[in-house]
Design an enzyme around this catalytic site. Sequence first.
Site, short mmCIF file in Angstrom:
data_model
loop_
_atom_site.label_atom_id
_atom_site.label_comp_id
_atom_site.label_asym_id
_atom_site.label_seq_id
_atom_site.Cartn_x
_atom_site.Cartn_y
_atom_site.Cartn_z
CG HIS A 1 -2.05 -0.94 1.16
ND1 HIS A 1 -3.37 -0.53 1.07
CD2 HIS A 1 -2.09 -2.29 1.16
CE1 HIS A 1 -4.16 -1.58 1.04
NE2 HIS A 1 -3.41 -2.67 1.09
CG ASP B 1 -4.39 2.65 1.90
OD1 ASP B 1 -3.60 2.39 0.97
OD2 ASP B 1 -5.25 1.84 2.31
#
Length: 253
Positions: free
Chosen positions: A30, A126
């Site tokens: 990520h 995120d």
Amino acid sequence: MATTTTTSDPAAAPAPAPHVLLVPYPARGHMQPLLHLASRLAAAGLRLTVVTTTSTLHLLSPLLAEHPSSVSPLTFPSFEHDTSGPTSVGVDLHALAALREPLGEWVRARARSGGEGGRVVAVLSDFFCGWTQPLAAEAGVPRLVFVPSGVLATAATHSLFRRMPRPPPAAAGREYAVEFPGLPGAPAFPWRQLSRMYRSYVEGHGGEHAEAIKNNFLWNLESSAFVCNTTRSRGATSTRSRSRTWRGNASGR
């Protein structure tokens, strides 16, 4: 003897660069795509503060070396729970959400400082950091959701948590198809192919953090925009990788 007085013109001073707070999900798969985007944003003239923990700070080294004057880390102690391990997403989200209060206070302190260069104008986080949505709302700044995967899966998963479809009791097991009439082409997918996080929630296997997972996706839907790492078809055989900002509804009605 005559003297000359020089006065500075405030209008001639360059405006401070907009300051954006980046909140990655602390897992390599990520963080690396978001840090790649951060490099492009810094090159475009933005000032960035990137949230890290002591265990992920080393991943910022290339970015800090490339943009030493415009990128700064904001480091918190590593969590007692290691988010890189093979545990449930719900446990990870619960651990990360502990940053909401100290990070919110940091954002408010920048606003109280009065300087335009210190005030955060937007939050880019995120999609597993949905808790940054109320944080951004309280600060009065927009939040953008970064997704390191494609638009289709992103839209479908968020649609599921918004609409909450469930297989009827008489459905033929896992072959029950869920329709997505609001997505391009109005696709339908068998129950067994849907997001495991969503199926676990509906089937009662999500554990004590199931509601945290649901709330995470619902908070994302309140954001100002989605930025997805996706592809766009070019003819029958070729695709081109591109980052796209996706505004509006991710619900897939």
